[in-house]
Scaffold this motif. Sequence first.
Motif, mmCIF file in Angstrom:
data_model
loop_
_atom_site.group_PDB
_atom_site.id
_atom_site.type_symbol
_atom_site.label_atom_id
_atom_site.label_comp_id
_atom_site.label_asym_id
_atom_site.label_seq_id
_atom_site.Cartn_x
_atom_site.Cartn_y
_atom_site.Cartn_z
ATOM 1 N N GLU A 24 0.859 -1.189 0.000
ATOM 2 C CA GLU A 24 0.000 0.000 0.000
ATOM 3 C C GLU A 24 0.893 1.235 0.000
ATOM 4 O OE1 GLU A 24 -4.129 1.115 2.256
ATOM 5 O OE2 GLU A 24 -2.414 0.625 3.482
ATOM 6 N N PRO A 25 0.657 2.157 -0.939
ATOM 7 C CA PRO A 25 1.489 3.371 -0.941
ATOM 8 C C PRO A 25 1.095 4.269 0.214
ATOM 9 C CG PRO A 25 -0.194 3.524 -2.646
ATOM 10 C CD PRO A 25 -0.336 2.162 -2.022
ATOM 11 N N PRO A 26 1.965 5.237 0.580
ATOM 12 C CA PRO A 26 1.696 6.078 1.740
ATOM 13 C C PRO A 26 0.578 7.083 1.505
ATOM 14 C CG PRO A 26 3.948 6.379 0.941
ATOM 15 C CD PRO A 26 3.256 5.523 -0.039
ATOM 16 N N HIS A 27 0.217 7.309 0.265
ATOM 17 C CA HIS A 27 -0.793 8.334 -0.021
ATOM 18 C C HIS A 27 -1.663 7.846 -1.166
ATOM 19 C CE1 HIS A 27 2.326 9.398 -3.004
ATOM 20 N NE2 HIS A 27 3.131 9.215 -1.993
ATOM 21 N N HIS A 29 -0.153 5.772 10.803
ATOM 22 C CA HIS A 29 0.102 7.093 10.194
ATOM 23 C C HIS A 29 -0.043 8.253 11.201
ATOM 24 C CE1 HIS A 29 0.054 5.954 5.734
ATOM 25 N NE2 HIS A 29 -0.208 4.839 6.367
ATOM 26 N N ALA A 30 -0.079 7.953 12.502
ATOM 27 C CA ALA A 30 -0.178 9.047 13.479
ATOM 28 C C ALA A 30 1.055 9.948 13.391
ATOM 29 C CB ALA A 30 -0.316 8.482 14.894
ATOM 30 N N CYS A 31 2.229 9.360 13.140
ATOM 31 C CA CYS A 31 3.450 10.165 13.048
ATOM 32 C C CYS A 31 3.385 11.116 11.858
ATOM 33 C CB CYS A 31 4.679 9.262 12.946
ATOM 34 S SG CYS A 31 4.586 8.030 11.627
ATOM 35 N N VAL A 32 2.739 10.666 10.780
ATOM 36 C CA VAL A 32 2.619 11.504 9.586
ATOM 37 C C VAL A 32 1.796 12.743 9.908
ATOM 38 C CG1 VAL A 32 1.763 11.556 7.215
ATOM 39 C CG2 VAL A 32 2.739 9.439 8.136
ATOM 40 N N LEU A 88 6.628 15.521 5.386
ATOM 41 C CA LEU A 88 8.040 15.270 5.675
ATOM 42 C C LEU A 88 8.257 13.838 6.124
ATOM 43 C CD1 LEU A 88 8.740 18.567 7.634
ATOM 44 C CD2 LEU A 88 8.662 18.162 5.168
ATOM 45 N N ASN A 89 7.182 13.100 6.243
ATOM 46 C CA ASN A 89 7.250 11.745 6.777
ATOM 47 C C ASN A 89 6.106 10.993 6.128
ATOM 48 O OD1 ASN A 89 7.636 9.500 8.458
ATOM 49 N ND2 ASN A 89 6.365 10.345 10.091
ATOM 50 N N ARG A 90 6.403 9.797 5.606
ATOM 51 C CA ARG A 90 5.350 9.040 4.937
ATOM 52 C C ARG A 90 5.493 7.572 5.311
ATOM 53 N NH1 ARG A 90 2.589 11.953 0.706
ATOM 54 N NH2 ARG A 90 3.673 13.812 0.010
ATOM 55 N N VAL A 91 4.369 6.860 5.376
ATOM 56 C CA VAL A 91 4.416 5.456 5.789
ATOM 57 C C VAL A 91 4.005 4.551 4.628
ATOM 58 C CG1 VAL A 91 3.585 3.733 7.424
ATOM 59 C CG2 VAL A 91 3.891 6.101 8.177
ATOM 60 N N HIS A 92 4.956 3.764 4.152
ATOM 61 C CA HIS A 92 4.676 2.758 3.123
ATOM 62 C C HIS A 92 4.277 1.453 3.805
ATOM 63 C CE1 HIS A 92 6.731 4.820 -0.372
ATOM 64 N NE2 HIS A 92 7.217 5.518 0.640
ATOM 65 N N SER A 93 3.650 0.556 3.067
ATOM 66 C CA SER A 93 3.397 -0.792 3.602
ATOM 67 C C SER A 93 3.857 -1.805 2.566
ATOM 68 C CB SER A 93 1.912 -1.000 3.891
ATOM 69 O OG SER A 93 1.493 -0.108 4.902
ATOM 70 N N TYR A 94 4.582 -2.811 3.042
ATOM 71 C CA TYR A 94 5.116 -3.833 2.129
ATOM 72 C C TYR A 94 4.625 -5.210 2.523
ATOM 73 C CZ TYR A 94 8.135 -0.067 0.729
ATOM 74 O OH TYR A 94 8.589 1.140 0.275
ATOM 75 N N GLU A 95 4.456 -6.042 1.500
ATOM 76 C CA GLU A 95 4.179 -7.446 1.754
ATOM 77 C C GLU A 95 5.473 -8.187 1.465
ATOM 78 O OE1 GLU A 95 0.820 -9.106 -0.432
ATOM 79 O OE2 GLU A 95 1.838 -11.041 -0.383
ATOM 80 N N VAL A 96 5.936 -8.966 2.445
ATOM 81 C CA VAL A 96 7.178 -9.696 2.245
ATOM 82 C C VAL A 96 6.864 -11.179 2.322
ATOM 83 C CG1 VAL A 96 9.542 -10.018 3.014
ATOM 84 C CG2 VAL A 96 8.441 -7.806 3.302
ATOM 85 N N PHE A 98 6.180 0.795 7.080
ATOM 86 C CA PHE A 98 7.525 1.299 6.862
ATOM 87 C C PHE A 98 7.535 2.828 6.803
ATOM 88 C CE2 PHE A 98 11.281 2.199 4.396
ATOM 89 C CZ PHE A 98 12.178 1.198 4.721
ATOM 90 N N PRO A 99 7.682 3.490 7.961
ATOM 91 C CA PRO A 99 7.732 4.951 7.959
ATOM 92 C C PRO A 99 9.074 5.418 7.375
ATOM 93 C CG PRO A 99 7.300 4.052 10.163
ATOM 94 C CD PRO A 99 7.753 2.929 9.322
ATOM 95 N N LYS A 100 9.034 6.502 6.621
ATOM 96 C CA LYS A 100 10.260 6.985 5.980
ATOM 97 C C LYS A 100 10.286 8.514 6.006
ATOM 98 C CE LYS A 100 10.552 6.292 1.511
ATOM 99 N NZ LYS A 100 10.447 7.675 1.010
ATOM 100 N N SER A 101 11.409 9.042 6.532
ATOM 101 C CA SER A 101 11.627 10.488 6.545
ATOM 102 C C SER A 101 13.125 10.690 6.347
ATOM 103 C CB SER A 101 11.161 11.076 7.879
ATOM 104 O OG SER A 101 11.765 10.378 8.948
ATOM 105 N N CYS A 102 13.584 11.933 6.410
ATOM 106 C CA CYS A 102 15.013 12.186 6.197
ATOM 107 C C CYS A 102 15.842 11.399 7.210
ATOM 108 C CB CYS A 102 15.330 13.673 6.331
ATOM 109 S SG CYS A 102 17.102 13.997 6.305
#
Lengths: 290, 251
Positions: free
Chosen positions: A207-210, B25-28, B57-65, B77-81
């Motif tokens: 799922e993408p973030p947005h 996504h609360a951090c976002v 400035l912060n975005r959360v992806h989700s991955y299936e592994v 998977f949260p991602k920021s600088c």
Amino acid sequence: MHPAPSVILFTSLSGLGFGLLFWLGFGYPGVTGGTAFVFFAIAYLLAVGGLMASTFHLGKKSNAIKAFSQWRSSWLSREAWLAVISLIIMGLYGAGLVFLGTRWTLVGYVGGLLSLATVFSTSMIYAQLKSIPRWNMPLTPALFLSYGLAGGALLSGQIATTKALLLVLALVQVAYWALGDRALITSGTSMASATGLGKIGAVKAFEPPHTGTNYLLREMVYVVGRKHSAKLRIISLLLVAVLPMACLLLPFNHLLAALAVISHIAGVFAARWLFFAEAEHVVGLYYGKR
Amino acid sequence: MTTLPTGTDRKLGLVIDLDTCVGCHACVISCKGWNTENYGAPLSDQDAYGDPSGTFLNRVHSYEVEPAEGAAQLIHFPKSCLHCDDAPCVTVCPTGASYKRTEDGIVLVNESDCMGCGLCAWACPYGARELDLAAGIMKKCTLCVDRIYNENLPEEDREPACVRTCPAGARHFGDFSDPESDVSRLVAERGGFDLMPEQGTKPVNKYLPPRPKDKLETEAPAALPAVATETTGFLSWLDKTLDRLPGGGAN
Ligand code: SF4
Ligand code: SF4
């Protein structure tokens, strides 16, 4: 990468303009007076027009002057300096030719080399980016320099040199495509390394973030039109090298020469569009795209 | 100056625990909330009630592994600088707007110098920088530089908004130059790793891998035994006829 018209215009036109200035600096063609004026006017229109186009995409143009400050570390800053210095020196040299009918050889050589260095620094803005493996190759500066030299030779009307340089350009361009197509794979950056989850198993974007699009996707994950890239490569090669070459091989005639120039410039635009549109930024991997 | 410092006195950054993150996504949201109304230009949205798009400035992806054996896992998977030590975004900047601080290693953009060329966002392999369309300048995580040293805030709030907010405790803030700090110990104990180490950016932020999962029952339940072996009547005829049709069941 997003093939923004401003960067395509900038790199194409200023490449041609500084390429022409390089040849003029070395006395090809050895013109003075009114003829020299025409050649220099064309070169300046291209070079300055390209540089102006590059400012169109700036978010805050009022700060553009600050781009001269970081020449120690930034290729973009070096490019700004080199462009301005070459334009000043070549302006001096051109004034000598046009108004005094004198050729200050040394000034021409220095200005010519600086013009070529400007093209090189433009290419390094792209070649330095490890995040875009297709650009991060020594062939990127080679590509920009061959475009500048061949286009400049064509505009300066040197038929024999142009023929040789068009051949070189075609070879470098094909090599750039061939190596570029493998660049992302050989860079070692993948969804596994991007997420660090490759040790567990095969990683798939779930799922993408947005839900909508965003700056990153618009700017760096440009995939539209890539499906036509094979056709566009052939078209750009035909326009940039094959057709101009055919025109130059036929007995000289002004109409054919004009056709060669128009075809070449159209080809440069097509090839530069591909240069951007085909370049994959590794951030796309976070979205499961390339 | 966009040359990088040879070293920094402290290395402030985040540890993100991929085992604990629940993808809420609360951090976002807290990041956008804090940073849109404090340091620098607000984080604008475009067409918020139509086809929305905005600066985050912060975005959360989700991955299936999918492991070679066993069930697939869903990992948020949260991602920021990542406040890289060898930050390519800093050295490409022509205006000197991007810099890395010597005192704590935070990578910042001086908004009054930025011309919005976007080259730093191109140079960042992680997609951690976004050009704000309303302000025309580059935005990125500041590690909440206006919270962490802010003596007007109660002490427990002097950490980045994302860390303060995370309901799962999946985000940790601290100094990586101190081997005894909580973040350094977490990284050592849990095998914290770098994103895209091959890019040579030497990120300060680290990610903790998901812990191994319990083994799920992967065998499918056995087929139910047939109750009647010989059947008669209409339903039996229907059953056999359906079986004979192309694609009909074999048992
Ligand atoms: S994560 Fe990107 S923006 Fe942040 S310091 Fe590293 S390269 Fe620069
Ligand atoms: S967008 Fe701003 S911070 Fe980024 S490279 Fe350009 S001037 Fe520097």
